[in-house]
Design a protein around this motif. Structure first.
Motif, short mmCIF file in Angstrom:
data_model
loop_
_atom_site.label_atom_id
_atom_site.label_comp_id
_atom_site.label_asym_id
_atom_site.label_seq_id
_atom_site.Cartn_x
_atom_site.Cartn_y
_atom_site.Cartn_z
N UNK A 233 0.83 -1.20 0.00
CA UNK A 233 0.00 0.00 0.00
C UNK A 233 0.87 1.26 0.00
N UNK A 234 1.89 1.23 0.84
CA UNK A 234 2.79 2.38 0.92
C UNK A 234 3.41 2.68 -0.44
N UNK A 235 3.93 1.64 -1.09
CA UNK A 235 4.57 1.85 -2.40
C UNK A 235 3.59 2.37 -3.43
N UNK A 236 2.38 1.85 -3.39
CA UNK A 236 1.36 2.33 -4.32
C UNK A 236 1.09 3.81 -4.08
N UNK A 237 1.00 4.19 -2.82
CA UNK A 237 0.74 5.60 -2.51
C UNK A 237 1.90 6.49 -2.95
N UNK A 238 3.10 6.00 -2.76
CA UNK A 238 4.28 6.77 -3.17
C UNK A 238 4.23 7.03 -4.68
N UNK A 239 3.84 5.99 -5.42
CA UNK A 239 3.68 6.14 -6.87
C UNK A 239 2.76 7.31 -7.22
N UNK A 240 1.76 7.49 -6.36
CA UNK A 240 0.77 8.54 -6.62
C UNK A 240 1.15 9.88 -6.00
N UNK A 241 2.39 9.98 -5.53
CA UNK A 241 2.86 11.26 -5.05
C UNK A 241 2.86 11.43 -3.53
N UNK A 242 2.38 10.41 -2.85
CA UNK A 242 2.38 10.47 -1.38
C UNK A 242 3.80 10.50 -0.85
N UNK A 243 4.03 11.31 0.19
CA UNK A 243 5.29 11.12 0.87
C UNK A 243 5.14 11.12 2.38
N UNK A 244 5.73 10.12 2.97
CA UNK A 244 5.73 9.88 4.41
C UNK A 244 6.36 11.06 5.12
N UNK A 245 5.70 11.52 6.16
CA UNK A 245 6.31 12.58 6.97
C UNK A 245 5.69 12.53 8.35
N UNK A 246 6.53 12.34 9.32
CA UNK A 246 5.99 12.24 10.68
C UNK A 246 6.27 13.51 11.47
#
Lengths: 229, 229
Positions: free
Chosen positions: A216-229
Motif C-alpha cells: 500500500x505504501x509503495x502504491x501511494x508513493x507512486x501517486x505522489x504520497x510522501x511519508x512525513x511524521x
DNA sequence: TTTATTAGTGTAGATTTTACACTTAGTAAA
DNA sequence: TTTACTAAGTGTAAAATCTACACTAATAAA
C-alpha cells in the motif's frame, strides 16, 4: 591533470557499522570488545576492511553477517571519516554504515554465537578512535530518515502495537509525543493494517497489533504520497 | 578478527566535486572536458585523488582550488561511490563533495585561467562514469540542506534582492513560490538585514538589497531557533 | 507628461497542529 | 462472582500555520 594512476596513493578503507536495535524502552547499539591492538579490550563498532572485488554496500553486509550472522537488514551509508591519524596504527579511512535490526528476532543467534553486546544509546561505553562521532552522526541521520521514510518498522517485530511504535519514535526523536495526536497522525497516513489480534503482554485489556503495509505504501508513493511524521 | 593490516587490500580514492552556481535564472554546475583516457574529451566533474597526508575535506578543497583557483567556499561531503567497475581503467572509489559558488564573484578568475565551463542543471551534457548519478544525488542533498540551513546565500552575491532569493529557492526546489508568501516567510525568520540601497538593474523602480546576518542567525540558533523554509 | 515595468504590501479562509480527560476491556485478586 | 486495577482507546475546540489572491508605488525611458 592526472594520467597515470600508478603514482597515486592508495589507502586502506575500513567499513564500520552502527547497528541499531530497539527494546521496549530504549534505542540500543551493538558493540564488540576489540581483541587486538591498538585499543585491545576497548569497545568498538563492528568493522572490517573493504576488499578489492566488492563495493561498499557489499562490504557492509559481509561484515555485519560475519560478525553477527545477520543478513538482509536495512543498511545505509552514512559518511566517510578520514582524519589522517584516526587510526594510530596505520592510515585508514572508514566508511560508516548504520543498520536497523529487530532485536527480538535476532537475539538468539546473537547471544549464542557471537561476542557482541547491546548497549542503550543513553548509556554506552566510550568507543575507540572516532567511533563515538560515528554514532552521533548515525543518530542524527536516523532521526531524519525515520521522519521522512517508513523505516522505523525495521526496528520493530513484524506485528507491533501503537504504543510500541509511539515509544520507538519518542526514543528516536528524543521527545514525548501525545498519544492521541500520534495515533491520529499515523492513522491518517493510512499505511498500516490493523490485525484482529491483540498483544496481551503489556496490559490486561490487551492492545491491537498492526502491520506495516509495504504494498500500500509503495502504491501511494507512486501517486505522489510522501511519508512525513 | 583482523590483526595485521598488511594483508588487506588498498584502494585508490578519488574525490569528485559537484560545483553549483546560480546565475539570475538557473542553477548551474561547473564541468571540465577530460583530457586523458579513458573517456578523453567527455565532460566530467572536477576530481583528483586523495593523498595520504590529507583528509577528504582537505583533498576536496585542494582539488577545487587547483582546478578553479577558488578557495573558502561551502563544501559538504555527499556520498562514497564504490561500484567495482565504475572506472574501467582501474579500481577506484570516489567520494563526492558538492560546493556552492557565488558565480559573479568568481567569473573572472574562472574563465580567464581555467578551462571549466558552466552548464545549466536543466541542460547539461551527459558525464563520464557515474558522475550523472553524483549530480542527481547532489541536487537532492542541496534541496534538503537549503531547506534546513541558511546556505542558499552562498550562491548569491553578498547583497541580494528578495526576488533573487526567491528565484534561487524556486530553482533549487523546482517549484513556483508565491511572492508575498515567500517574503512574509523570509521576514518572519528575521535573519536578514535590509540595506538602504537598491539594485537598479532589474527594474525602473529598483529593489532593496538585503544581507544575511550570520551573527544574528547564530545567536538565534543558540536560543533554539532552527531555520526551515 | 505619459507609459511601461517590476517592487512591494495585507488579509480572509483553509488546513494543520496542538492540548486535553474520560470510558472501556480484560485480568487478577478478594 | 464481584471488585479493583491497569493500560488501551477515543474526539474536539482553539491556536497556529499555510495558502490564495490584486492593487498601488516608484522610477526610467520615450
Amino acid at each position: 591533470m592526472i594520467h597515470d594512476y600508478s603514482f597515486e596513493d592508495k589507502v586502506l578503507l575500513a567499513v564500520d557499522c552502527i547497528i541499531f536495535g530497539f527494546d521496549e524502552e530504549d534505542l540500543q547499539i551493538l558493540l564488540i570488545k576489540r581483541d587486538f591492538e591498538p585499543e585491545k579490550g576497548n569497545w568498538s563498532l563492528m568493522g572490517g576492511f573493504l576488499k578489492k572485488d566488492e563495493d561498499l554496500d557489499q562490504a557492509a553486509n559481509r561484515i555485519l553477517h560475519h560478525l553477527t550472522g545477520i543478513n538482509n537488514v536495512y543498511m545505509e551509508q552514512l559518511y566517510n571519516f578520514s582524519k589522517v591519524n584516526r587510526d594510530p596504527a596505520e592510515r585508514t579511512l572508514s566508511v560508516a554504515y548504520y543498520a536497523l535490526i529487530n532485536i527480538a528476532e535476532h537475539r538468539q543467534e546473537l547471544t549464542e554465537n557471537y561476542s557482541a553486546k547491546w548497549f542503550k544509546i543513553s548509556d554506552y561505553p566510550s568507543l575507540i578512535f572516532d567511533h563515538d562521532q560515528m554514532v552521533q552522526k548515525a543518530i542524527a541521520r536516523l532521526r531524519y530518515r525515520t521522519s521522512t521514510n517508513p523505516i522505523g518498522f525495521e526496528l520493530l517485530p513484524e506485528k507491533f502495537t501503537m504504543r510500541q511504535l509511539q515509544k520507538l519514535y519518542e526514543t528516536i526523536l528524543n521527545e514525548k509525543l501525545d498519544k492521541r495526536n500520534f495515533i491520529n497522525k499515523i492513522k491518517s497516513l493510512d499505511i498500516l493494517v490493523k490485525l484482529n489480534e491483540k498483544d496481551m503482554v503489556s496490559s490486561r485489556k490487551g492492545s491491537f497489533l498492526y502491520k506495516f503495509d509495504a504494498k500500500k505504501y509503495n502504491a501511494k508513493v507512486e501517486e505522489g504520497f510522501s511519508f512525513r511524521l
